[in-house]
Design a protein around this motif. Sequence first.
Motif, PDB file in Angstrom:
ATOM      1  N   ARG A  69      68.733 -33.037  38.683  1.00  0.00           N
ATOM      2  CA  ARG A  69      68.572 -33.360  40.120  1.00  0.00           C
ATOM      3  C   ARG A  69      69.097 -32.238  41.008  1.00  0.00           C
ATOM      4  O   ARG A  69      68.452 -31.851  41.972  1.00  0.00           O
ATOM      5  CB  ARG A  69      69.328 -34.654  40.444  1.00  0.00           C
ATOM      6  N   ALA A  70      70.299 -31.739  40.693  1.00  0.00           N
ATOM      7  CA  ALA A  70      70.872 -30.650  41.497  1.00  0.00           C
ATOM      8  C   ALA A  70      69.980 -29.414  41.401  1.00  0.00           C
ATOM      9  O   ALA A  70      69.775 -28.697  42.388  1.00  0.00           O
ATOM     10  CB  ALA A  70      72.290 -30.333  41.027  1.00  0.00           C
ATOM     11  N   GLY A  71      69.437 -29.185  40.215  1.00  0.00           N
ATOM     12  CA  GLY A  71      68.569 -28.033  40.014  1.00  0.00           C
ATOM     13  C   GLY A  71      67.295 -28.119  40.835  1.00  0.00           C
ATOM     14  O   GLY A  71      66.810 -27.117  41.386  1.00  0.00           O
ATOM     15  N   LYS A  72      66.739 -29.339  40.924  1.00  0.00           N
ATOM     16  CA  LYS A  72      65.509 -29.510  41.711  1.00  0.00           C
ATOM     17  C   LYS A  72      65.786 -29.242  43.187  1.00  0.00           C
ATOM     18  O   LYS A  72      64.983 -28.612  43.880  1.00  0.00           O
ATOM     19  CB  LYS A  72      64.929 -30.905  41.496  1.00  0.00           C
ATOM     20  N   LEU A  73      66.953 -29.699  43.651  1.00  0.00           N
ATOM     21  CA  LEU A  73      67.321 -29.410  45.043  1.00  0.00           C
ATOM     22  C   LEU A  73      67.523 -27.900  45.228  1.00  0.00           C
ATOM     23  O   LEU A  73      67.069 -27.319  46.226  1.00  0.00           O
ATOM     24  CB  LEU A  73      68.593 -30.174  45.440  1.00  0.00           C
ATOM     25  N   LEU A  74      68.169 -27.265  44.268  1.00  0.00           N
ATOM     26  CA  LEU A  74      68.368 -25.814  44.349  1.00  0.00           C
ATOM     27  C   LEU A  74      67.024 -25.093  44.448  1.00  0.00           C
ATOM     28  O   LEU A  74      66.845 -24.192  45.280  1.00  0.00           O
ATOM     29  CB  LEU A  74      69.147 -25.319  43.122  1.00  0.00           C
ATOM     30  N   THR A  75      66.076 -25.503  43.606  1.00  0.00           N
ATOM     31  CA  THR A  75      64.741 -24.885  43.627  1.00  0.00           C
ATOM     32  C   THR A  75      64.107 -25.012  45.013  1.00  0.00           C
ATOM     33  O   THR A  75      63.555 -24.041  45.547  1.00  0.00           O
ATOM     34  CB  THR A  75      63.836 -25.552  42.572  1.00  0.00           C
ATOM     35  N   GLN A  76      64.232 -26.221  45.620  1.00  0.00           N
ATOM     36  CA  GLN A  76      63.672 -26.442  46.970  1.00  0.00           C
ATOM     37  C   GLN A  76      64.347 -25.567  48.017  1.00  0.00           C
ATOM     38  O   GLN A  76      63.683 -25.005  48.886  1.00  0.00           O
ATOM     39  CB  GLN A  76      63.892 -27.895  47.393  1.00  0.00           C
ATOM     40  N   ILE A  77      65.675 -25.484  47.928  1.00  0.00           N
ATOM     41  CA  ILE A  77      66.424 -24.680  48.904  1.00  0.00           C
ATOM     42  C   ILE A  77      65.990 -23.211  48.804  1.00  0.00           C
ATOM     43  O   ILE A  77      65.740 -22.554  49.818  1.00  0.00           O
ATOM     44  CB  ILE A  77      67.950 -24.814  48.649  1.00  0.00           C
ATOM     45  N   LEU A  78      65.883 -22.724  47.577  1.00  0.00           N
ATOM     46  CA  LEU A  78      65.471 -21.324  47.385  1.00  0.00           C
ATOM     47  C   LEU A  78      64.052 -21.113  47.911  1.00  0.00           C
ATOM     48  O   LEU A  78      63.769 -20.148  48.629  1.00  0.00           O
ATOM     49  CB  LEU A  78      65.551 -20.948  45.897  1.00  0.00           C
ATOM     50  N   GLU A  79      63.154 -22.042  47.572  1.00  0.00           N
ATOM     51  CA  GLU A  79      61.755 -21.900  47.996  1.00  0.00           C
ATOM     52  C   GLU A  79      61.622 -21.928  49.513  1.00  0.00           C
ATOM     53  O   GLU A  79      60.734 -21.291  50.075  1.00  0.00           O
ATOM     54  CB  GLU A  79      60.891 -22.995  47.362  1.00  0.00           C
ATOM     55  N   SER A  80      62.522 -22.656  50.169  1.00  0.00           N
ATOM     56  CA  SER A  80      62.438 -22.768  51.635  1.00  0.00           C
ATOM     57  C   SER A  80      62.626 -21.413  52.316  1.00  0.00           C
ATOM     58  O   SER A  80      62.237 -21.246  53.462  1.00  0.00           O
ATOM     59  CB  SER A  80      63.448 -23.785  52.162  1.00  0.00           C
ATOM     60  N   VAL A  81      63.244 -20.453  51.614  1.00  0.00           N
ATOM     61  CA  VAL A  81      63.345 -19.109  52.187  1.00  0.00           C
ATOM     62  C   VAL A  81      62.518 -18.095  51.375  1.00  0.00           C
ATOM     63  O   VAL A  81      62.748 -16.888  51.448  1.00  0.00           O
ATOM     64  CB  VAL A  81      64.819 -18.626  52.316  1.00  0.00           C
ATOM     65  N   GLY A  82      61.576 -18.606  50.595  1.00  0.00           N
ATOM     66  CA  GLY A  82      60.655 -17.708  49.882  1.00  0.00           C
ATOM     67  C   GLY A  82      61.230 -17.068  48.632  1.00  0.00           C
ATOM     68  O   GLY A  82      60.756 -16.027  48.182  1.00  0.00           O
ATOM     69  N   ILE A  83      62.259 -17.679  48.061  1.00  0.00           N
ATOM     70  CA  ILE A  83      62.809 -17.182  46.791  1.00  0.00           C
ATOM     71  C   ILE A  83      62.320 -18.117  45.688  1.00  0.00           C
ATOM     72  O   ILE A  83      62.644 -19.313  45.687  1.00  0.00           O
ATOM     73  CB  ILE A  83      64.357 -17.148  46.831  1.00  0.00           C
ATOM     74  N   ASN A  84      61.504 -17.579  44.782  1.00  0.00           N
ATOM     75  CA  ASN A  84      60.863 -18.428  43.779  1.00  0.00           C
ATOM     76  C   ASN A  84      61.428 -18.206  42.387  1.00  0.00           C
ATOM     77  O   ASN A  84      61.527 -17.073  41.914  1.00  0.00           O
ATOM     78  CB  ASN A  84      59.348 -18.170  43.789  1.00  0.00           C
ATOM     79  N   ARG A  85      61.796 -19.313  41.744  1.00  0.00           N
ATOM     80  CA  ARG A  85      62.236 -19.266  40.354  1.00  0.00           C
ATOM     81  C   ARG A  85      61.001 -19.151  39.472  1.00  0.00           C
ATOM     82  O   ARG A  85      60.014 -19.819  39.765  1.00  0.00           O
ATOM     83  CB  ARG A  85      62.988 -20.560  39.990  1.00  0.00           C
ATOM     84  N   PRO A  86      61.025 -18.426  38.368  1.00  0.00           N
ATOM     85  CA  PRO A  86      62.132 -17.593  37.878  1.00  0.00           C
ATOM     86  C   PRO A  86      61.982 -16.125  38.289  1.00  0.00           C
ATOM     87  O   PRO A  86      62.731 -15.286  37.802  1.00  0.00           O
ATOM     88  CB  PRO A  86      61.980 -17.731  36.355  1.00  0.00           C
ATOM     89  N   TYR A  87      61.019 -15.825  39.171  1.00  0.00           N
ATOM     90  CA  TYR A  87      60.683 -14.417  39.438  1.00  0.00           C
ATOM     91  C   TYR A  87      61.723 -13.707  40.285  1.00  0.00           C
ATOM     92  O   TYR A  87      62.081 -12.559  40.026  1.00  0.00           O
ATOM     93  CB  TYR A  87      59.316 -14.325  40.127  1.00  0.00           C
ATOM     94  N   ASP A  88      62.200 -14.389  41.326  1.00  0.00           N
ATOM     95  CA  ASP A  88      63.030 -13.720  42.336  1.00  0.00           C
ATOM     96  C   ASP A  88      64.528 -13.896  42.112  1.00  0.00           C
ATOM     97  O   ASP A  88      65.325 -13.411  42.914  1.00  0.00           O
ATOM     98  CB  ASP A  88      62.703 -14.277  43.741  1.00  0.00           C
ATOM     99  N   ILE A  89      64.899 -14.618  41.077  1.00  0.00           N
ATOM    100  CA  ILE A  89      66.327 -14.912  40.896  1.00  0.00           C
ATOM    101  C   ILE A  89      66.630 -15.149  39.417  1.00  0.00           C
ATOM    102  O   ILE A  89      65.812 -15.736  38.698  1.00  0.00           O
ATOM    103  CB  ILE A  89      66.728 -16.149  41.761  1.00  0.00           C
ATOM    104  N   TYR A  90      67.776 -14.657  38.990  1.00  0.00           N
ATOM    105  CA  TYR A  90      68.253 -14.957  37.639  1.00  0.00           C
ATOM    106  C   TYR A  90      69.401 -15.952  37.790  1.00  0.00           C
ATOM    107  O   TYR A  90      70.305 -15.752  38.596  1.00  0.00           O
ATOM    108  CB  TYR A  90      68.743 -13.687  36.935  1.00  0.00           C
TER     109      TYR A  90
END
Length: 212
Positions: A69-90
């Motif tokens: 659940r926390a990970g899904k929220l993290l993914t959304q937060i990152l995507e909201s500023v155009g940072i996409n897993r797994p390409y833009d972040i390790y």
Amino acid sequence: MDLFLKQSDFSDLSCDKVKEICQSCTKCQLSQGRTKVVFGHGSIPCDLMLIGEAPGADEDLQGLPFVGRAGKLLTQILESVGINRPYDIYIANTVKCRPPENRAPLAQEQEACWPYLQAQIFQFVKPKIILLAGAPAVKAVLKIEEPMTKIRGEWKKLPGTDIDVMPIFHPAYLLRNPRKDKGSPKWLTWQDMQEVKNALNFIHKVRELNAS
Ligand code: URA
Ligand code: URA
């Protein structure tokens, strides 16, 4: 724990090899309770890295960081500023195995696991920016124990390096504090992420200029 002077034991090895070694690691007691080692996931090298606390139940089953659940929220937060897993972040954690009952990892466990994180940071990911999600990550990496409410959003340097580090609220904390009004933890995190995105844009711009 002498984080920055110790030579990594893995200096001649590939990331896959270090991951393989980590998968049979028994350097601390967390190895006894794990289903899967959660080494880390993302692009290598990568300008942006996030370090969380420890794998939880979902991560332990899947062998991947921040997939519950926390990970899904993290993914959304990152995507909201155009940072996409797994390409833009390790993404990695201070310890690679799930602590029992999701308790916070002990200092000795973080210490035992540090050589893997050290190899990830300095040998493989080579990030320009590191996000530290939550107090245990801040404590393990920056050696400070100030309240997250005080230090989140403040740029620091990884000691002894030129790497920019920003503590951010842990997404599990945001799940427990779902308000979004001005000044709330979610709102503050949104400010932090926009600042991180701007810093990344700046790094990319400078790189482009230097290449042209
Ligand atoms: N919380 C963390 O700190 N790390 C994970 O990988 C998942 C949840
Ligand atoms: N307190 C914590 O320990 N972590 C957070 O992310 C926020 C508050």
